[in-house]
Design a protein around this motif. Structure first.
Motif, mmCIF file in Angstrom:
data_model
loop_
_atom_site.group_PDB
_atom_site.id
_atom_site.type_symbol
_atom_site.label_atom_id
_atom_site.label_comp_id
_atom_site.label_asym_id
_atom_site.label_seq_id
_atom_site.Cartn_x
_atom_site.Cartn_y
_atom_site.Cartn_z
ATOM 1 N N SER A 86 0.680 -1.003 -0.047
ATOM 2 C CA SER A 86 0.024 -0.106 0.123
ATOM 3 C C SER A 86 0.838 1.109 0.071
ATOM 4 O O SER A 86 0.437 2.290 -0.624
ATOM 5 N N SER A 87 2.043 1.218 0.357
ATOM 6 C CA SER A 87 2.841 2.284 0.753
ATOM 7 C C SER A 87 3.477 2.608 -0.787
ATOM 8 O O SER A 87 3.536 3.824 -1.396
ATOM 9 N N GLN A 89 1.792 1.812 -3.590
ATOM 10 C CA GLN A 89 0.572 2.342 -4.324
ATOM 11 C C GLN A 89 0.457 3.712 -4.167
ATOM 12 O O GLN A 89 -0.004 4.655 -4.804
ATOM 13 N N GLN A 90 0.862 4.154 -2.649
ATOM 14 C CA GLN A 90 0.558 5.579 -2.244
ATOM 15 C C GLN A 90 1.248 6.436 -2.968
ATOM 16 O O GLN A 90 1.087 7.616 -3.355
ATOM 17 N N ARG A 93 0.019 7.188 -6.235
ATOM 18 C CA ARG A 93 -1.266 8.289 -6.237
ATOM 19 C C ARG A 93 -0.539 9.495 -6.000
ATOM 20 O O ARG A 93 -1.228 10.507 -6.246
ATOM 21 N N ASP A 94 0.263 9.629 -5.162
ATOM 22 C CA ASP A 94 0.798 11.157 -4.769
ATOM 23 C C ASP A 94 1.522 11.907 -6.108
ATOM 24 O O ASP A 94 1.354 12.962 -6.423
ATOM 25 N N ARG A 123 3.925 6.006 3.726
ATOM 26 C CA ARG A 123 2.575 6.078 4.176
ATOM 27 C C ARG A 123 2.007 4.754 3.674
ATOM 28 O O ARG A 123 2.013 4.092 2.876
ATOM 29 N N GLN A 125 -1.842 2.399 4.062
ATOM 30 C CA GLN A 125 -3.270 2.237 4.254
ATOM 31 C C GLN A 125 -3.722 1.590 5.360
ATOM 32 O O GLN A 125 -2.807 0.733 5.835
#
Length: 138
Positions: A86-87, A89-90, A93-94, A123, A125
C-alpha cells in the motif's frame, strides 16, 4: 439511503521507538517508496519523450498507467515485494496528484525524492496489518 454516507480520511502521526529489526524494516519501506517514486517519475518522463518524438502528446497520467508501471517494476526488482504494497501504491497516487496540479498550473513539475531530505517517510493504508494497542504498535 447511500446519500448519508460520509467518507472520512484520518491521519495518525506516531513517534516510534523501534528495536533494530523493526528499524531495518522501516528503512526498507522508506527506501522502496523513494525508489518507486523516482523510478516511476523517470519512466513516465522517458515514455512521454518517446510519445512526443512520434508527435503523440497524450500520455495518460492515471492510476491504471502507474499501476501497470509498478507491476513491471516489481517483476524487475524483487526487493520491492519486501515492503508494504500500500505504501508503493500511495507513491504513485501522490505522483498522479503532483502531475495533475502541474498540468493545472497550480504547482511545479514533480520532483525526485532525495535520500538527503531530513523528513524520510512512507505512508500506508489502514489495512489491519498495523494496530495500535496501549501505546504500542502490533
Amino acid at each position: 439511503m447511500y446519500s448519508d454516507v460520509k467518507v472520512v480520511n484520518k491521519d495518525v502521526k506516531v513517534k516510534l521507538y523501534p528495536d533494530d529489526d523493526i528499524k531495518q524494516h522501516i528503512h526498507q519501506n522508506i527506501g522502496n517508496a523513494r525508489f518507486v517514486r523516482n523510478k516511476l517519475l523517470k519512466e513516465y518522463q522517458d515514455t512521454f519523450a518517446l510519445f512526443k518524438q512520434y508527435s503523440y502528446h497524450k500520455l495518460q497520467c492515471n492510476q491504471r498507467t502507474f499501476n501497470t508501471m509498478l507491476r513491471i517494476l516489481k517483476k524487475e526488482y524483487s526487493f520491492l515485494y519486501e515492503s508494504e504494497s500500500s505504501s508503493l501504491q500511495q507513491e504513485y497516487r501522490d505522483l498522479i496528484k503532483s502531475f495533475k496540479s502541474f498540468f493545472k498550473e497550480i504547482s511545479g513539475y514533480p520532483k525526485y525524492k532525495s535520500k538527503r531530505n531530513l523528513k524520510q517517510r512512507f505512508r500506508i493504508q489502514n489495512n489491519n496489518n498495523i494496530k495500535i494497542n496501549n501505546n504500542t504498535i502490533v
